[in-house]
Write a protein that holds these residues in place. Sequence first.
Motif: not given
Length: 575
Positions: A110, A370, A372-374, A508-509, A511-512, A530, A532
């Motif tokens: 990430d 579904h 993760p964006w990463s 990001l960490r 969670g989506k 987006w 989170f």
Amino acid sequence: MTAAGDRRPLRWGAHPGAEGNWDFAIWAPAAKRAELVLDGSVHEMAPMGNGGWQVSVAARDGLPYAFRLDGTDYPDPAARRQQGDVHGPSLTADPATFDWGATWQGRPWDEAVILEIHIGTFTPEGTFAAASERLPELAELGITAIEIMPVSQFHGAHGWGYDGVLLRAPHPDYGSPDEMRAFIRTAQGHGIMVILDLVLNHFGPFGNYLHAYAPQTFGGEATPWGDAIDFTRPELRALLRDTATGWIDEYRLDGLRLDAVHAIRDPSEPHFLIELLQTIRAQDRGRPIHLILEDERNLPDLRHAGYDAQWNDDWHNALHVALTRETQGYYAGHAADPFGDLARAMAQGQVEEGQTRADGTKARGAPAAHLPWSAFVNANLTHDQAGNRPEGKRLLRLIGDEAGAVIHALLLLMPFTPMLFMGEEVGSTAPFPFFADPPDDAIAALRAGRTKELQGIGYDTGAMIDPASPDTPRLCYPYGDTGPRAQEWLQLTRQLLSLRRAHLLPLLRSGKTGPGEVTRHGAKAFHARWPFAAGTLDSLVSLGAPASNAPRREPALFSISDPRRDAFAIDMRIE
């Protein structure tokens, strides 16, 4: 010497063994007799069964060797180093002699902000040693990962690297194996991960002697780049699997980008890519190993299986059509509604997910929002997208700085894994055309083939940069401009990466919590959100016309101009 009929698993190549001996092995089912020619001495090789041959003899690091098959000498297809070009003797090479110094625990995926580089043109010298000198400034800028275009040895002095034939040997014009290791050690010492672009789907056309070793290497429908590899052969799977793990372990890499995996056609169970994944994941190396795919099928399956991410050409292609209005070749799929496709890419990740498209055709792919964006590596430019043009023009050259700065900010402030192509961080407009160094008798065919390919996707090739000229690589150096404009771009990149590290990474960490939500404001402006667990990333962006009907907004965390008023603008906030 080893005994005839030994059925131990075949390890291609030359490997240090016990008490000063080295083990040499090769798969050559076409040969009636195999010999090792080591530093001028000839040693009979013993058959292992199933076409394998091996011998153990006293050796040391740095000795020339070749495999003599029925009286003809060939380089080792699994050579770690060559004495010279791809046609001559290989060299024994002991990777354990390199001093790595401090341990390296890697970085989580990430945190990845990738800079794709080509070692041969990243510096005027085109070497690992020269590239090492650039690393401190990249680390200070906020680059956390370097993706090196392929370095497997290919014919000639210069090329992109996707025509390698000695897959485990670094191209000598870039430097020795230990100089490559020193580059990686320096990068990691500055906190930068190193990912290698590796081609396992085909071999280059010049200096590939696998036909002589084993005609069984190839079979089935040819790839666009040459004969198809028969992945049902366990011996070939072993060569390619050991190539990948060898790069990771012997060069302390942080990961691999696997080129064009859609061309790895394998009916076996498990598929080669699953076997490779399982092999790599089975070992704890004390650092995360990141595995990235290029796969034009737009399927999430391999990411479900455990691959970290996939290049997302949908983002680039929709963006390119929206800003340039070019619709030739593979851009044609976005001709109907490029801005609508951009909105979908922001919200879902991919554009084509198996749905029926505006022109009535069925899109490739399957839903992937579904993930993760990463798991999506987004880029505004790659080596391919510049190189697939007659003059190698970058997108920035086509659209100008005003639009370029906005999409640069958008790329780095979205939740997807961002990748820059070398020079983007300073706003370079240097070209990056395709180039290669084939044998003299193949130069005319290279030029004709390149012309036909580009004309086939709708380009006028009248001003095509000569792909065979030794001057072409020198045009590609992206850092010739060090004036005020380059410094302004550098400062913009530094600011954006600082914001990403301080504000996006915690999101990001956390969670989506759902897919992105994108609202259109007119034809060319978007409001993207987006969600989170720790908050919502919120961007308003105009890409050619203002979002004049968008609600008035509070002051932003970052902005370029005003998206409600200006044709090219962006603001970003976290709620």
